[in-house]
Design an enzyme around this catalytic site. Structure first.
Site, PDB file in Angstrom:
ATOM      1  N   ASP A 187     -27.640   8.666  27.826  1.00 43.39           N
ATOM      2  CA  ASP A 187     -26.380   8.850  27.325  1.00 43.39           C
ATOM      3  C   ASP A 187     -26.565   7.990  25.961  1.00 43.39           C
ATOM      4  OD1 ASP A 187     -23.917   8.945  26.402  1.00 43.39           O
ATOM      5  OD2 ASP A 187     -23.031   7.582  27.965  1.00 43.39           O
ATOM      6  N   GLU A 221     -19.873   5.070  19.509  1.00 39.30           N
ATOM      7  CA  GLU A 221     -19.040   5.948  20.682  1.00 39.30           C
ATOM      8  C   GLU A 221     -18.687   4.996  21.649  1.00 39.30           C
ATOM      9  OE1 GLU A 221     -18.216   8.576  24.094  1.00 39.30           O
ATOM     10  OE2 GLU A 221     -19.861   7.061  24.010  1.00 39.30           O
ATOM     11  N   GLU A 222     -19.627   4.127  22.153  1.00 38.66           N
ATOM     12  CA  GLU A 222     -19.491   3.432  23.664  1.00 38.66           C
ATOM     13  C   GLU A 222     -18.382   2.542  23.335  1.00 38.66           C
ATOM     14  OE1 GLU A 222     -20.674   4.570  26.084  1.00 38.66           O
ATOM     15  OE2 GLU A 222     -22.639   5.135  25.981  1.00 38.66           O
ATOM     16  N   ASP A 242     -22.482  15.473  24.293  1.00 39.97           N
ATOM     17  CA  ASP A 242     -22.713  14.023  25.020  1.00 39.97           C
ATOM     18  C   ASP A 242     -23.039  14.502  26.410  1.00 39.97           C
ATOM     19  OD1 ASP A 242     -22.609  11.445  25.642  1.00 39.97           O
ATOM     20  OD2 ASP A 242     -20.682  11.081  24.283  1.00 39.97           O
ATOM     21  N   HIS A 322     -24.561   5.512  32.689  1.00 41.02           N
ATOM     22  CA  HIS A 322     -24.439   4.060  32.271  1.00 41.02           C
ATOM     23  C   HIS A 322     -25.245   3.155  33.295  1.00 41.02           C
ATOM     24  CE1 HIS A 322     -20.712   4.365  29.486  1.00 41.02           C
ATOM     25  NE2 HIS A 322     -21.979   5.175  29.186  1.00 41.02           N
TER      26      HIS A 322
HETATM   27 ZN   LIG Z   1     -22.089   8.946  25.820  1.00 44.46          ZN
END
Ligand SMILES: [Zn+2]
Length: 349
Positions: A187, A221-222, A242, A322
């Protein structure tokens, strides 16, 4: 019609995850992407935030299309230097301390010096601490052990380490012969790899795109604001590429492309979603339609910042997101194929 070679994409993904790039410190990985695209004679420009926009002119220059994937990742920053010489962390992005316990890390000083360390519970040693198993994994209990002979804050500062230094996690990337790739930060570097390979294919095969198409390699983005700028007024369709979210009750898996109908921010554009499904069916591409419960994308960020666009979200299925992530080459392959056809398709309006 030739699709990009997925084995090659796996290598590009491996290269990408191996470059540390927590949100806020992404120059090195953006430079890697920039060089990749410059070699293909693609026009790129950086925005002030440090992201990269690649543009390929299409037949129709009045209506544009934008695709985005992000190279920034979760990470941390030095919050405090403890009197013991250990470091207290402040996390960058949405995750919990338990997912980085025992992880090797890298501390980058503002002068560019790099030190290695390990993220540990303060009470890790079972020979000393009775509550090692039960103690809460939180900011107070977790710390970085630097691989240097340091026993005080002054000794740490003498190395050049300070509050505000970026900390990145060892991705532990492995590409297995049976098609799996396991690594942190798939990711969203898996999707960046896919987009780079598609651009390469478009350039090498001299494919004419129906519309001028921008590829935004987002670097924030995060933390919620990667893809909300640099959207041209001509842009009609905006597709975030994504990760697909896997877990109990989810349809998304590691072998298909996940098409998102709705996430925590609400439904994605109905017509675009239906078109993506139709393209998958037409071209015999393995896909899953899904809802992501705790998720928002750069397409959400773009809508929220006031852009009047048709927004969508697709991506490879990523297990244990994550944390210690994993996906399979077939998911990368199906995502690539859907994007290949999407890029050459007519717009929904
Ligand atoms: Zn992402």
């Amino acid at each position: 019609m030739t699709y990009p070679k997925t084995e090659e994409t796996m290598q590009v993904i491996k290269d990408l995850v191996s470059i540390p790039s927590p949100s806020g410190n992404t120059n090195e990985v953006i430079t890697f992407v920039e060089n990749f695209l410059t070699d293909l004679q693609v026009k790129t420009k950086r925005n002030r935030k440090g992201g990269l926009i690649a543009t390929i002119e299409g037949k129709d220059t009045n209506k544009h299309r934008m695709l985005t994937a992000h190279v920034d990742t979760l990470g941390a920053m030095v919050k405090e230097i403890k009197p013991s010489g250990r470091l207290k962390l402040d996390l960058i992005g949405g995750f919990k301390y338990n997912s980085i316990e025992g992880e090797y890390c890298q501390i980058e000083t503002s002068a560019g010096k790099v030190f290695s360390g390990t993220i540990l519970m303060h009470q890790t040693s079972v020979h000393v601490y009775k509550d090692a198993g039960k103690a809460e994994r939180n900011q107070d209990n977790m710390e970085v052990r630097i691989d240097e002979k340091v026993q005080s804050a002054d000794e740490v500062r003498a190395l050049g380490i300070e509050v505000g230094d970026f900390v990145s996690f060892d991705p532990r990337v492995q590409v297995l012969p049976n098609g799996y790739i396991k690594s942190r930060h798939l990711d969203d570097k898996a999707s960046v790899g896919i987009l780079l390979q598609l651009i390469k294919q478009i350039q090498n095969e001299k494919i004419e795109l129906p519309y001028t198409t921008h590829f935004l390699i987002s670097n924030n983005e995060e933390i919620g604001y990667g893809g909300n700028s640099n959207i041209t007024p001509e842009t009609v369709e905006y597709l975030a590429v994504d990760m697909g979210a896997m877990g109990d009750g989810q349809t998304t898996d590691e072998y298909t492309v996940s098409i998102c109908a709705k996430d925590a921010s609400g439904p994605y554009h109905y017509l675009l979603r239906k078109k993506l499904v139709q393209l998958a069916v037409e071209h015999d591409i393995g896909y899953k339609l899904d809802i992501y419960p705790y998720y928002a994308s750069d397409a959400t960020a773009a809508i929220r910042s006031g852009h009047d666009i048709v927004h969508g979200l697709i991506g490879p299925g990523i297990d244990s997101s994550h944390a210690y992530e994993r996906t399979h080459i077939t998911s990368i392959d199906n995502t690539t194929k859907l994007l290949y056809h999407y890029l050459q398709s007519e717009m929904v309006e």
